[in-house]
Design an enzyme around this catalytic site. Structure first.
Site, PDB file in Angstrom:
ATOM      1  N   LEU A 133      64.595  63.314  41.740  1.00  0.00           N
ATOM      2  CA  LEU A 133      65.610  64.062  41.108  1.00  0.00           C
ATOM      3  C   LEU A 133      65.795  64.316  39.710  1.00  0.00           C
ATOM      4  O   LEU A 133      66.616  63.398  38.837  1.00  0.00           O
ATOM      5  CB  LEU A 133      66.185  64.627  42.359  1.00  0.00           C
ATOM      6  CG  LEU A 133      65.692  64.742  44.013  1.00  0.00           C
ATOM      7  CD1 LEU A 133      66.529  65.238  44.899  1.00  0.00           C
ATOM      8  CD2 LEU A 133      64.533  65.657  43.720  1.00  0.00           C
ATOM      9  N   ASP A 134      65.345  66.011  38.922  1.00  0.00           N
ATOM     10  CA  ASP A 134      66.773  65.691  37.942  1.00  0.00           C
ATOM     11  C   ASP A 134      67.962  66.027  37.952  1.00  0.00           C
ATOM     12  O   ASP A 134      68.253  66.398  39.655  1.00  0.00           O
ATOM     13  CB  ASP A 134      66.307  67.195  37.223  1.00  0.00           C
ATOM     14  CG  ASP A 134      64.844  67.665  37.114  1.00  0.00           C
ATOM     15  OD1 ASP A 134      64.165  66.144  36.490  1.00  0.00           O
ATOM     16  OD2 ASP A 134      63.816  68.307  37.442  1.00  0.00           O
ATOM     17  N   MET A 135      68.852  65.653  37.000  1.00  0.00           N
ATOM     18  CA  MET A 135      70.170  65.044  37.900  1.00  0.00           C
ATOM     19  C   MET A 135      70.931  66.617  38.031  1.00  0.00           C
ATOM     20  O   MET A 135      71.765  66.401  39.547  1.00  0.00           O
ATOM     21  CB  MET A 135      70.887  65.343  35.547  1.00  0.00           C
ATOM     22  CG  MET A 135      72.454  65.385  35.927  1.00  0.00           C
ATOM     23  SD  MET A 135      73.085  64.876  34.287  1.00  0.00           S
ATOM     24  CE  MET A 135      74.963  64.899  34.876  1.00  0.00           C
ATOM     25  N   ARG A 235      60.542  74.191  38.728  1.00  0.00           N
ATOM     26  CA  ARG A 235      60.957  75.147  36.407  1.00  0.00           C
ATOM     27  C   ARG A 235      59.956  75.328  36.529  1.00  0.00           C
ATOM     28  O   ARG A 235      60.744  76.498  35.732  1.00  0.00           O
ATOM     29  CB  ARG A 235      61.944  74.312  36.512  1.00  0.00           C
ATOM     30  CG  ARG A 235      63.201  73.142  37.097  1.00  0.00           C
ATOM     31  CD  ARG A 235      62.817  71.893  36.886  1.00  0.00           C
ATOM     32  NE  ARG A 235      64.885  72.724  36.023  1.00  0.00           N
ATOM     33  CZ  ARG A 235      65.370  71.564  34.429  1.00  0.00           C
ATOM     34  NH1 ARG A 235      65.180  70.030  35.273  1.00  0.00           N
ATOM     35  NH2 ARG A 235      65.894  72.119  34.193  1.00  0.00           N
TER      36      ARG A 235
END
Length: 300
Positions: A133-135, A235
């Site tokens: 997952l993205d930060m 996103r």
């Protein structure tokens, strides 16, 4: 050897060989199968065996994986465990935490915490991340405890048979109650971080449905299901339909309501790689998103 170092498989059919079970049923490569045979790490009903040995229904085929040294630094930190068995560890990644070490985050990642947990539990395995997952995205991260489990789950991910569900708070009032976004996503330059909807991209399919909207139309809570799993897919797709995720500074703009993109991976459904049992993991929303949703201005 710990349970994480042993793969046990119950033979379901007659008149097959160890080799055919490894290749056809367990999807082991020819090279790995031969390596396991040469290192005497294949067992049939508790005794070492060879690839040409015949097997029958009810036999127990066991594969021993050699113990490994973890390359990630083991760091004592709190990790929120959602599920664990002999093959998998599933954790809840908080926002603002990186999944694996980078130049700017070398010892404060999920991988560092899991390496410490493995060490404390005497699990001599590498940390094998199945998904990332993205930060600034929170939620479910799956770690495999052996190479076979990792490979099997990675194949499920590539085949898009893992059900992945997210919650996102997006800008504006989403008009349709539900829809499917089927638009290819590409990175136009090799060194670009940003992805865009572009005909040159790979197929990307996102399902969404509106959970509730703000009375004044400024934000909407949507539930999303990924049919494909591309980098930044949700996103990019939400920006494309005119509703970027709240707080997403890469595809939208910062927000006074939340300090990150309001995106959370809250549910995954998949087959346990060894037992084939259906695993359904849910992960509660983090405090920052819960606080936003508790605002009385949200209505169904």
């Amino acid at each position: 050897m710990t349970n994480e170092n042993i793969l046990n498989y119950t033979i379901q059919e007659n008149d097959k060989t160890v080799k055919s079970i490894l290749r056809e049923n367990l999807k082991f490569s020819k090279r790995l199968s031969k390596s396991l045979e040469l290192s005497n790490n294949i067992y049939l009903n508790g005794n070492t065996t060879k690839l040409n040995k015949s097997v029958f229904r009810g036999d127990i085929l066991s594969i021993k994986f050699e113990e490994e040294e973890e390359s990630f630094e083991a760091v004592n930190m709190q990790i929120n465990i959602l599920y664990e068995d002999t093959d998998l560890l599933i954790v809840n990644k908080p926002p603002y935490m990186v999944v694996h070490p980078t130049k700017s985050h070398q010892n404060d990642t999920i991988a560092n915490g899991v390496a410490y947990y493995f060490k404390q539990k005497g699990i001599h395995r590498k940390v094998r991340l199945v998904n990332r997952l993205d930060m600034n995205t929170s939620g479910i991260v799956i770690i495999a405890k052996n190479p076979y489990a990792h490979n099997e789950l990675a194949n499920q991910m590539k085949s898009n048979v893992v059900d992945k569900y997210y919650y996102a708070i997006v800008k504006g009032a989403v008009e349709k109650d539900e829809d499917i976004i089927n638009e290819p996503i590409a990175r136009l330059k090799p060194d670009d971080i940003i992805r865009v909807v572009n005909p040159s991209g790979k197929e990307c399919i996102t399902h969404y449905q509106v959970e509730n909207r703000l009375i004044d139309g400024t934000n909407t809570l949507v539930k999303l299901k990924l049919e494909t799993g591309r980098t930044h897919q949700i996103r990019v797709h939400m920006k494309y339909i005119g509703h970027p995720i709240l707080g997403d500074t890469l595809y939208g703009q910062e927000s006074s309501l939340i300090e990150r993109q309001a995106l959370h991976c809250y549910e995954m459904k998949f087959q346990q790689p060894i037992t084939k049992e259906l695993i359904n993991i849910r992960c509660p929303l983090p405090n920052d998103m819960t606080k936003l949703l508790s605002d009385e201005k949200f209505v169904r």
